[in-house]
Design a protein around this motif. Sequence first.
Motif, PDB file in Angstrom:
ATOM      1  N   ARG A  20       0.728  -1.215   0.118  1.00  0.00           N
ATOM      2  CA  ARG A  20      -0.015   0.000  -0.052  1.00  0.00           C
ATOM      3  C   ARG A  20       1.035   1.281   0.121  1.00  0.00           C
ATOM      4  O   ARG A  20       0.645   2.045  -0.728  1.00  0.00           O
ATOM      5  N   ILE A  21       2.007   1.299   0.767  1.00  0.00           N
ATOM      6  CA  ILE A  21       2.899   2.293   0.435  1.00  0.00           C
ATOM      7  C   ILE A  21       3.507   2.670  -0.463  1.00  0.00           C
ATOM      8  O   ILE A  21       3.673   3.631  -1.065  1.00  0.00           O
ATOM      9  N   ALA A  22       3.845   1.310  -1.131  1.00  0.00           N
ATOM     10  CA  ALA A  22       4.543   1.612  -2.545  1.00  0.00           C
ATOM     11  C   ALA A  22       3.424   2.159  -3.568  1.00  0.00           C
ATOM     12  O   ALA A  22       3.816   3.084  -4.360  1.00  0.00           O
ATOM     13  N   ASP A  23       2.299   1.632  -3.378  1.00  0.00           N
ATOM     14  CA  ASP A  23       1.190   2.274  -4.458  1.00  0.00           C
ATOM     15  C   ASP A  23       1.024   3.686  -4.094  1.00  0.00           C
ATOM     16  O   ASP A  23       0.811   4.362  -5.181  1.00  0.00           O
ATOM     17  N   VAL A  32       7.729   2.958  -7.348  1.00  0.00           N
ATOM     18  CA  VAL A  32       8.381   2.037  -6.646  1.00  0.00           C
ATOM     19  C   VAL A  32       8.632   0.968  -7.796  1.00  0.00           C
ATOM     20  O   VAL A  32       7.532   0.164  -8.186  1.00  0.00           O
ATOM     21  N   ASP A  33       9.947   0.489  -7.830  1.00  0.00           N
ATOM     22  CA  ASP A  33      10.109  -0.492  -8.981  1.00  0.00           C
ATOM     23  C   ASP A  33      10.571  -1.871  -8.323  1.00  0.00           C
ATOM     24  O   ASP A  33      10.190  -2.758  -9.174  1.00  0.00           O
ATOM     25  N   GLY A  34      10.292  -1.916  -7.072  1.00  0.00           N
ATOM     26  CA  GLY A  34      10.494  -3.304  -6.351  1.00  0.00           C
ATOM     27  C   GLY A  34      10.064  -3.017  -4.865  1.00  0.00           C
ATOM     28  O   GLY A  34      10.517  -1.940  -4.281  1.00  0.00           O
ATOM     29  N   ILE A  35       9.717  -4.266  -4.448  1.00  0.00           N
ATOM     30  CA  ILE A  35       9.567  -4.414  -3.069  1.00  0.00           C
ATOM     31  C   ILE A  35      10.259  -5.611  -2.779  1.00  0.00           C
ATOM     32  O   ILE A  35       9.938  -6.718  -2.929  1.00  0.00           O
ATOM     33  N   ASP A  36      11.075  -5.501  -1.723  1.00  0.00           N
ATOM     34  CA  ASP A  36      12.004  -6.519  -1.251  1.00  0.00           C
ATOM     35  C   ASP A  36      11.439  -7.001   0.025  1.00  0.00           C
ATOM     36  O   ASP A  36      11.653  -6.318   1.131  1.00  0.00           O
ATOM     37  N   GLU A  37      10.475  -7.781   0.156  1.00  0.00           N
ATOM     38  CA  GLU A  37       9.856  -8.362   1.549  1.00  0.00           C
ATOM     39  C   GLU A  37      10.765  -8.565   2.310  1.00  0.00           C
ATOM     40  O   GLU A  37      11.882  -9.705   2.099  1.00  0.00           O
ATOM     41  N   GLN A  38      10.877  -8.470   3.691  1.00  0.00           N
ATOM     42  CA  GLN A  38      11.820  -8.854   4.588  1.00  0.00           C
ATOM     43  C   GLN A  38      11.119 -10.067   5.214  1.00  0.00           C
ATOM     44  O   GLN A  38      10.158  -9.842   6.153  1.00  0.00           O
ATOM     45  N   PRO A  39      11.550 -11.356   5.323  1.00  0.00           N
ATOM     46  CA  PRO A  39      10.928 -12.252   5.894  1.00  0.00           C
ATOM     47  C   PRO A  39      11.198 -12.236   7.474  1.00  0.00           C
ATOM     48  O   PRO A  39      12.369 -11.650   7.755  1.00  0.00           O
ATOM     49  N   MET A  40      10.212 -12.163   8.398  1.00  0.00           N
ATOM     50  CA  MET A  40      10.257 -11.908   9.966  1.00  0.00           C
ATOM     51  C   MET A  40       9.949 -13.095  10.624  1.00  0.00           C
ATOM     52  O   MET A  40       9.126 -13.344  11.319  1.00  0.00           O
ATOM     53  N   LYS A 158      11.524  -6.089  16.816  1.00  0.00           N
ATOM     54  CA  LYS A 158      11.345  -4.770  17.504  1.00  0.00           C
ATOM     55  C   LYS A 158      13.044  -3.996  17.997  1.00  0.00           C
ATOM     56  O   LYS A 158      13.080  -2.862  17.800  1.00  0.00           O
ATOM     57  N   SER A 159      13.689  -4.892  18.612  1.00  0.00           N
ATOM     58  CA  SER A 159      14.999  -4.814  19.028  1.00  0.00           C
ATOM     59  C   SER A 159      15.813  -3.977  18.151  1.00  0.00           C
ATOM     60  O   SER A 159      16.456  -3.141  18.494  1.00  0.00           O
ATOM     61  N   VAL A 160      15.761  -4.495  16.992  1.00  0.00           N
ATOM     62  CA  VAL A 160      16.820  -3.978  15.635  1.00  0.00           C
ATOM     63  C   VAL A 160      16.002  -2.985  14.766  1.00  0.00           C
ATOM     64  O   VAL A 160      16.662  -2.323  14.103  1.00  0.00           O
ATOM     65  N   ARG A 161      14.868  -2.551  15.198  1.00  0.00           N
ATOM     66  CA  ARG A 161      13.990  -1.679  14.530  1.00  0.00           C
ATOM     67  C   ARG A 161      13.954  -1.764  13.155  1.00  0.00           C
ATOM     68  O   ARG A 161      14.550  -1.010  12.084  1.00  0.00           O
ATOM     69  N   PHE A 162      13.669  -3.072  12.574  1.00  0.00           N
ATOM     70  CA  PHE A 162      13.987  -3.312  11.297  1.00  0.00           C
ATOM     71  C   PHE A 162      12.836  -4.262  10.914  1.00  0.00           C
ATOM     72  O   PHE A 162      12.351  -5.287  11.687  1.00  0.00           O
ATOM     73  N   GLY A 163      12.500  -4.526   9.732  1.00  0.00           N
ATOM     74  CA  GLY A 163      11.399  -5.573   9.062  1.00  0.00           C
ATOM     75  C   GLY A 163      10.575  -5.187   7.924  1.00  0.00           C
ATOM     76  O   GLY A 163      10.877  -4.188   7.297  1.00  0.00           O
ATOM     77  N   ASP A 164       9.432  -5.878   7.752  1.00  0.00           N
ATOM     78  CA  ASP A 164       8.516  -5.537   6.893  1.00  0.00           C
ATOM     79  C   ASP A 164       9.105  -5.556   5.372  1.00  0.00           C
ATOM     80  O   ASP A 164       8.903  -6.590   4.554  1.00  0.00           O
ATOM     81  N   ALA A 165       9.744  -4.557   5.013  1.00  0.00           N
ATOM     82  CA  ALA A 165      10.311  -4.627   3.204  1.00  0.00           C
ATOM     83  C   ALA A 165      10.956  -3.593   3.465  1.00  0.00           C
ATOM     84  O   ALA A 165      11.351  -2.414   3.884  1.00  0.00           O
ATOM     85  N   VAL A 166      11.973  -3.441   2.336  1.00  0.00           N
ATOM     86  CA  VAL A 166      12.781  -2.654   1.556  1.00  0.00           C
ATOM     87  C   VAL A 166      12.114  -2.055   0.154  1.00  0.00           C
ATOM     88  O   VAL A 166      11.703  -3.026  -0.646  1.00  0.00           O
ATOM     89  N   LEU A 167      11.906  -0.793  -0.081  1.00  0.00           N
ATOM     90  CA  LEU A 167      11.187  -0.279  -1.068  1.00  0.00           C
ATOM     91  C   LEU A 167      12.362   0.182  -2.220  1.00  0.00           C
ATOM     92  O   LEU A 167      13.296   1.008  -1.591  1.00  0.00           O
ATOM     93  N   ASP A 168      12.256  -0.176  -3.357  1.00  0.00           N
ATOM     94  CA  ASP A 168      13.194   0.626  -4.420  1.00  0.00           C
ATOM     95  C   ASP A 168      12.383   1.648  -5.022  1.00  0.00           C
ATOM     96  O   ASP A 168      11.685   1.292  -5.833  1.00  0.00           O
ATOM     97  N   VAL A 169      12.661   2.902  -4.591  1.00  0.00           N
ATOM     98  CA  VAL A 169      11.904   4.205  -4.933  1.00  0.00           C
ATOM     99  C   VAL A 169      12.765   4.842  -6.144  1.00  0.00           C
ATOM    100  O   VAL A 169      13.920   5.119  -6.191  1.00  0.00           O
TER     101      VAL A 169
ATOM    102  N   THR B 277       3.791  -5.475 -11.748  1.00  0.00           N
ATOM    103  CA  THR B 277       3.013  -4.296 -11.344  1.00  0.00           C
ATOM    104  C   THR B 277       1.805  -4.177 -12.169  1.00  0.00           C
ATOM    105  O   THR B 277       0.914  -3.506 -11.839  1.00  0.00           O
ATOM    106  N   GLY B 278       1.540  -4.923 -13.274  1.00  0.00           N
ATOM    107  CA  GLY B 278       0.159  -4.952 -13.900  1.00  0.00           C
ATOM    108  C   GLY B 278       0.259  -3.857 -14.821  1.00  0.00           C
ATOM    109  O   GLY B 278      -0.704  -3.806 -15.678  1.00  0.00           O
ATOM    110  N   TRP B 279       0.973  -3.117 -14.949  1.00  0.00           N
ATOM    111  CA  TRP B 279       1.332  -1.822 -15.821  1.00  0.00           C
ATOM    112  C   TRP B 279       2.488  -2.036 -16.612  1.00  0.00           C
ATOM    113  O   TRP B 279       3.651  -2.456 -16.436  1.00  0.00           O
ATOM    114  N   LEU B 280       2.400  -1.370 -17.952  1.00  0.00           N
ATOM    115  CA  LEU B 280       3.657  -1.324 -18.743  1.00  0.00           C
ATOM    116  C   LEU B 280       3.909  -0.048 -19.104  1.00  0.00           C
ATOM    117  O   LEU B 280       2.722   0.869 -19.310  1.00  0.00           O
TER     118      LEU B 280
END
Lengths: 814, 340
Positions: A20-23, A32-40, A158-169, B277-280
């Motif tokens: 959602r943040i990427a959208d 956002v060209d890519g979303i690297d999900e961080q496994p937790m 929580k301790s390392v304040r990291f997680g979720d994902a890394v966005l390539d913006v 992305t669903g888009w081109l």
Amino acid sequence: MHVSISWLRDFVTTDAPPARIADVLTARGFTVDGIDEQPMPEHIVVGKILSLSRHPNADRLQVSEVDIGSEKLQIVTGATNFAVGDFVPIAKIGAVVFSREPSADGVRKTLAIGASTLRGVASNGMMCSASELALPGEYDDGIVILDSDAVVGSEFWKSVRFGDAVLDVDVPSNRPDCLSVIGLAREAAAGLGAPFAAPKLDAFEGSGDPGINVEIGDATICRRLEGQRFSGVGNGRTPFWMSLRLKASRVRSLGLLVDISNFVQLETGQPLHFYDASKIGGGRIVARGAKSGEIIVTLDGVERVLAAGTPVIADGDGPVGIAGIFGGQRAAVDESTTEVFLESPNFVGAPIRRAALALGLRTEGASRHEKNLPLELVDLGRRRAAQLLVAAGAKPSAVVSAGESAGPARSIKVRPERVNRLLGWSLLAKEMCDSIAPIGLSTEGSDPFVVSIPYWRTDLNEEVDIIEEVARSIGFDKIPEWRVAASPQSVNEGLFVQDSVLARSFAASGYAECVTIALGGSKMKSAWERSGLPFWAKLVEVVNPLSDDQRFLRPSLLPGLLTVATRAWERADGAVRLFEIGHVFRPLASSDEPKPGVSSGAFDENGVLEWPSLCGLAMYPPLSAEESLDRRLLEVKGDVVRAIETLTREPLATAPAPRFYFHPGAAADLIVGDHTVAKFGRVHPLLARAYDLPADTYAFMLYLENLPQRRPVRTFEPLPRFPGTTRDIAVVVAENVSAQDLTDACRANGGELCESVRAFDEYRGPQVEGGKKSIALKIALRRKDATITDADADAAMERILAGLRDRFAATLRT
Amino acid sequence: MSDQLAELEAAVLERAAKITTRADLEMLRTEVLGRKGGALSRAMSGLAKLPPAEKAEYGRRVNETKRAIEAALDAALARIEKTEIQGDLARTYDTTFPGNTPRSGGLHVLRQTLDDVVDFFRSRGFAVVLGPEVETEYYAFEAVNIPADHPARDNMDTFYLPNGSLLRPHTSSMQVRALKSNPPPIAILAPGRVYRRDALDASHSFMFHQIEGLHVDRGVNFGHLKGFAADLCRHLFGADRRTRFRPSYFQFTEPSAEVDVSCGVCAGRGCQTCKGTGWLEMGGSGMVHPNVLRASGYDPEGFSGWAFGLGTDRIAMLRHDIHDIRTFFENDPRFLEQFA
């Protein structure tokens, strides 16, 4: 820019999932060209090593007691990179972590942690390495050592304040404010409708004299400098949470000081530089242009002789860094550093950009400074760095500064009517103002309304910039679609129409259209020169080619097409026909060939002669029977004539004309009036051989600029009402008499009755006298007012033959 | 004499009834009706020897015989033709052999793509203009609001010539050329080759093709651009395609937008082609920047317009499922033939 969601959450309060943040960012112009999900993995907690002992039955294993708050665990491990008292991540029983084994198919194997017994000793959990937790970046194999302020038993993520994902913006180049976590967080917050909290930082200013002053030596290079000294801090260990975020942002962790400068640059957008204070000579640093011949050894160990004027930071002994671009080695921090001097600068964009380009050093810092960063960032970046240094135990001095201070906020007047007119919308002024408030654009009034520009928005300069902000903030998808046809254009489309008409003619004649690269290099040249024929001597050269294939612009379409032909002929099982339409280029006033005719199609105002050309090639398998005429040449000529006749029906004359790439005895120009409209011929046998093409290879080029651009409107010629007759004759003439000579003479002498003359065969051999040839002609005779009689026809033929006798000493072959 | 005529007629009629070929029929016709030496003309030659009183009667008889014979021969011909046609109709032919195409030429797929784009633009009142590939810094950069030392020039790594000219890195160089050389309103598309200092790989070429669309008039707005782009995408890719406008940044437009078309492979659900992305990406667009209008001598208070830059190669790759841009420039005959 890569940024972790957890870092963004330092500034925006949101539980929105990464997608959602990427959208939201994408919809606001930060794709956002890519979303690297961080496994937790769950059940990972902070543990403290209480004791370590050797495994009784295995040399390579240790038995440790670990405090995880709720209990103390006995864990057997093979790792050795930790000591008693260290804090480490512990996977409790029930956790599922990642296997260290490399994955074969991109899907990483997992490892479920259960109670086990290793060589007779019970082990109730596992200490984790970075790869077992799938943390970003490169790590060695050892166990992750956490910071010493970690809380035993707390949840690891929580301790390392990291997680979720890394966005390539993807940050557009006009938004240096969003080359920062704070900037992106502000945009994300606006898009999500979530609260945004800008950092509030203390001044972190001590009272001690730093002992080093800052000066601006050249205000056209540097607008502001701030400096501050920190004692009691070295280039030591970086907090784990900080190194994690840097690695997630694709930045290597290289020691505390370097990491802090990178971290602050990423978070605030302000580039910083640290010097070893003990290595600064003369008690000052100056931002100035380099003197001619000044030398600096940069951090990569390269000695560079600086061009005069190159922006540098210098101390009393000379340059210590290339300003904003690359640090120097002489005053660099290292393992022995205990006193550091922090430089937070604001440089003028253009000189930084020019120097970075000239030096080939397109560093992260340079690409930020060249965008003319706001002055306000200087102190923000310094404060954030100071905060982190103080947290690491450093003692700050007073702050020294030089140069301009930030001016008052700018404002832009906006007319709501203008917004709606440009966007095709019907917004209320209030909707406009409300939409841009979350990104810090405060407004006053309504029609017009005045927008105060926050310092970080250096890209907003006029009304239309605010219109874009409104459109972007409410959403491009909300703007209604309108449809309207343009009013008819009086624009001249001739060049395009001409291309289309000719391309269709050649396609219909069996030619396949090609598109070849218009740049060439030694490959193109040497392929041609294998023939022994010279390549075009005067070429339009490119100053800055990236590779050898980009050294010059093609002087002709022929070399490119011959290369295509080589491959096409290789697999052909019959004739191959190719053509291309494209621009060709020669240096002005130095062409090897006569400058092509006047035309609207040629361009020469840019110091280069550039004109559209059409080139064709036809290759045939060898003929079994030898003939006096080159029938294939005439077939190709016919294709060219047919194409030309789509654009003009003016009489077309053929004039033999040698070209260096044609067979000297099989080449000619086609001429309309005074203009050459095409040239055609058999490709020079040496050239054909050089490209592995058959002897029967033919080529042609059209002088597009001498041809009309559109089909002419023809006038109807009434159909003949009375039958005509045809007579075939063969005349024997000298070698130098051409078919065109004979047909022209027939037409001239036949008078009105002679409707058409066509040469259709040629003979050389035993049946005619040596040194002579026989040409067969078909003559059509017709009267316009009555059926032609035998007597009429005989009289006309008599005149025609008499004419040929007189002019060419032609005799009727019997 | 009359008996001879009767005999001749009877003999000919009998023979004619048996004849089955055109050649035999023609032989018989010559034998009987030939001008020189035909049986009937020989009979006519006897006329001169007859007494005048018999001449008329004999002549009448000869003519009667001739008509009878001609009728019999014509009937025989009709019979033979009928048999021939019946025989022909009784035959069947293998229509499944491949058709003969002695010459197979064709237009390059890039021209076909361009033609399709041109058709659409022309249907909306636009005209095609062409321009030089060697360009001045002014038209390529300054006129489109990219001054010297501007970082936006980095996005278009440009080839330069010794005299300071350059190879145009985008067809946007045609914007101010067109605006300056024609009176408003302007509705043009400018297709052509463009050059950037890129290494050649599957998705990059240092030469490729763009199409610049430009519409400048009083009252042209962003909604018009949206409508036009949506219609163009449907024209090129199919009626079910959706378009998306993503805010972006180009020096020469404001607001600026990337135009995306929904992915046809996965219908917008996300797949490898659209990188999930669903888009081109279709191209960059936006409202012409006031500075560009000013550079062209237009008052931005009175005139506004949109510009839309499309990649011809990219459109062709998407439409024809071509994954390597180099395919266009290699001109492999098997490739050319597929699109001929």
